[in-house]
Design a protein around this motif. Structure first.
Motif, PDB file in Angstrom:
ATOM      1  N   GLY A   1      37.014  44.603  44.682  1.00 42.49           N
ATOM      2  CA  GLY A   1      38.378  44.847  44.306  1.00 42.49           C
ATOM      3  C   GLY A   1      38.729  43.112  43.891  1.00 42.49           C
ATOM      4  O   GLY A   1      39.593  43.294  42.822  1.00 42.49           O
ATOM      5  N   VAL A   2      38.383  42.152  44.459  1.00 39.45           N
ATOM      6  CA  VAL A   2      38.671  41.027  44.057  1.00 39.45           C
ATOM      7  C   VAL A   2      38.185  40.756  42.527  1.00 39.45           C
ATOM      8  O   VAL A   2      39.006  40.212  41.637  1.00 39.45           O
ATOM      9  N   LEU A   3      37.061  41.038  42.327  1.00 41.68           N
ATOM     10  CA  LEU A   3      36.354  40.969  41.040  1.00 41.68           C
ATOM     11  C   LEU A   3      37.191  41.919  39.954  1.00 41.68           C
ATOM     12  O   LEU A   3      37.325  41.667  38.828  1.00 41.68           O
ATOM     13  N   ALA A   4      37.501  43.002  40.361  1.00 41.84           N
ATOM     14  CA  ALA A   4      38.261  43.991  39.531  1.00 41.84           C
ATOM     15  C   ALA A   4      39.580  43.498  39.093  1.00 41.84           C
ATOM     16  O   ALA A   4      39.870  43.428  38.008  1.00 41.84           O
ATOM     17  N   GLY A   5      40.257  42.815  40.072  1.00 44.62           N
ATOM     18  CA  GLY A   5      41.723  41.900  39.780  1.00 44.62           C
ATOM     19  C   GLY A   5      41.397  40.992  38.762  1.00 44.62           C
ATOM     20  O   GLY A   5      42.251  40.690  38.053  1.00 44.62           O
ATOM     21  N   ASN A   6      40.112  40.139  38.887  1.00 45.06           N
ATOM     22  CA  ASN A   6      39.954  39.193  38.015  1.00 45.06           C
ATOM     23  C   ASN A   6      39.747  39.687  36.499  1.00 45.06           C
ATOM     24  O   ASN A   6      39.926  38.672  35.736  1.00 45.06           O
ATOM     25  N   VAL A   7      39.422  40.974  36.392  1.00 43.52           N
ATOM     26  CA  VAL A   7      39.185  41.386  35.193  1.00 43.52           C
ATOM     27  C   VAL A   7      40.378  41.338  34.199  1.00 43.52           C
ATOM     28  O   VAL A   7      40.466  40.962  33.104  1.00 43.52           O
ATOM     29  N   PHE A   8      41.665  41.347  34.852  1.00 40.40           N
ATOM     30  CA  PHE A   8      42.888  41.291  34.172  1.00 40.40           C
ATOM     31  C   PHE A   8      43.489  39.923  34.099  1.00 40.40           C
ATOM     32  O   PHE A   8      43.885  39.284  34.474  1.00 40.40           O
ATOM     33  N   ASP A   9      43.012  39.478  32.763  1.00 39.92           N
ATOM     34  CA  ASP A   9      43.246  38.086  32.361  1.00 39.92           C
ATOM     35  C   ASP A   9      43.461  38.029  30.923  1.00 39.92           C
ATOM     36  O   ASP A   9      42.680  38.368  29.937  1.00 39.92           O
ATOM     37  N   TRP A  10      44.800  37.933  30.453  1.00 41.90           N
ATOM     38  CA  TRP A  10      45.081  37.736  29.108  1.00 41.90           C
ATOM     39  C   TRP A  10      44.655  36.696  28.252  1.00 41.90           C
ATOM     40  O   TRP A  10      44.643  36.601  26.915  1.00 41.90           O
ATOM     41  N   GLY A  11      44.083  35.702  28.958  1.00 39.42           N
ATOM     42  CA  GLY A  11      43.397  34.499  28.411  1.00 39.42           C
ATOM     43  C   GLY A  11      42.043  34.974  27.915  1.00 39.42           C
ATOM     44  O   GLY A  11      41.383  33.995  27.121  1.00 39.42           O
ATOM     45  N   SER A  12      41.455  36.027  28.304  1.00 36.69           N
ATOM     46  CA  SER A  12      40.246  36.532  27.735  1.00 36.69           C
ATOM     47  C   SER A  12      40.440  37.306  26.507  1.00 36.69           C
ATOM     48  O   SER A  12      41.196  38.258  26.704  1.00 36.69           O
ATOM     49  N   THR A  13      39.844  36.893  25.495  1.00 35.90           N
ATOM     50  CA  THR A  13      39.940  37.756  24.270  1.00 35.90           C
ATOM     51  C   THR A  13      39.523  39.108  24.431  1.00 35.90           C
ATOM     52  O   THR A  13      40.417  40.423  23.999  1.00 35.90           O
TER      53      THR A  13
END
Length: 325
Positions: free
Chosen positions: A147-159
């Motif tokens: 879940g922590v890793l899934a949350g880390n997917v949400f990143d507007w800085g990643s193209t």
């Protein structure tokens, strides 16, 4: 103030500590990739500035000014890396944040953070109830960490992630969970960490979190508490759960230059676990940092170039658990 007061007290050999993982000064290949990559990221904000800052009429114009300053620096730095001391992903992102602040963007992504946090809070209880329903200790902790890793997917800085979020109308936490690579992960010693916490709980953990919204609320909070909201509320009221600014300008983390204002270094002296979450804190910086206490570094590699340079693939997972040294 003595600068040593800003150095993380849990660092091993702070005198030789270098926060930056990638060498943009001496590695021309890395420099020629990352400089335009970061410039493109800064440029994408120009088109979002007005929407993200509705109470700032000059947002688009100011964002364009910020981009032009960043672009000018990048053009010069390609040939002369000494233009910024030191030249790194961390310092470049700090330079951009300084520009934003100077052009009246107190928190350029505040509207997005509020929106995503509000949406994530609606899912919080169901997420906690599901975690609590898992009886097996190992399975429960695997779910929490995933879940922590899934949350880390949400990143507007990643193209690549920004493209997904912009084009998909139903990409949420459940969909992010499905993007996490199957175990064994690219770097994976989760089993060792679970064995450690099964034998003895940590007394105090310091967690350097990444983003607001889904990342923090559905990812980090279950890692810290795994209980219903009243438990978290009680923990806050009794100072068992304390939120402290880290003093950084950008998404990276320099553990030798932490916030002197709220005495973060004093707060963490009694900790026996350090958790670094996200590419900025655990990969772009501190990937090789050593601590005098146990540490966990975890992130999803959302940049293909970075993933391949480390020997992985896009969306590969890093879960590094290291015992105290």
């Amino acid at each position: 103030m003595d600068k040593s007061e800003n150095v993380c007290p849990l660092l091993k050999n702070p005198g030789v500590y270098n926060p930056d993982t990638i060498d943009l000064v001496n590695d021309t290949k890395e420099r020629k990739y990352w400089l335009p990559c970061l410039a493109n990221m800064v440029k994408k904000f120009v088109g979002k500035a007005s929407f993200l800052n509705p109470d700032y009429p000059e947002a688009a114009e100011s964002a364009e000014i910020c981009f032009q300053k960043f672009h000018e620096l990048v053009v010069k730095a390609v040939e002369d890396p000494s233009i910024l001391e030191p030249l790194s992903i961390r310092t470049l992102l700090e330079f951009n944040e300084d520009n934003l602040q100077a052009n009246n963007f107190k928190d350029a992504w505040y509207t997005q953070k509020v929106s995503e946090s509000s949406a994530a809070l609606k899912e919080f209880k169901d997420r906690i109830d599901f975690i609590d329903s898992i009886a097996d200790f190992e399975a429960r902790w695997l779910e929490i960490v995933t879940g922590v890793l899934a949350g880390n997917v949400f990143d507007w800085g990643s193209t690549v992630v920004a493209d997904i979020l912009e084009t998909s109308t139903n990409f949420g936490f459940t969909q992010a969970m499905s993007t996490i690579e199957k175990r064994p992960w690219f770097r994976d010693n989760l089993d060792n960490w679970i064995d450690r916490i099964k034998k003895e709980s940590y007394k105090e953990a310091v967690i350097f979190v990444d983003n607001a919204g889904v990342d923090f609320i559905l990812g980090i909070l279950p890692l810290e508490a795994a209980k219903n909201c009243p438990i978290i509320e009680k923990a806050i009221n009794t100072d068992q759960l304390v939120m402290v600014e880290n003093g950084q300008k950008g998404p990276c983390l320099d553990l030798a230059n932490l916030s002197p204002v709220l005495e973060l270094c004093q707060v963490m002296t009694s900790a026996d676990l350090v958790v670094l979450e996200g590419m900025g804190r655990a990969v772009h910086t501190n990937l090789y940092a050593k601590f005098t206490v146990d540490s966990v570094k975890l992130a999803v590699l959302k940049n293909e170039w970075l993933a391949k340079s480390l020997g992985g693939q896009q969306f590969s997972v890093i879960f590094n658990y290291e015992t105290a040294t």
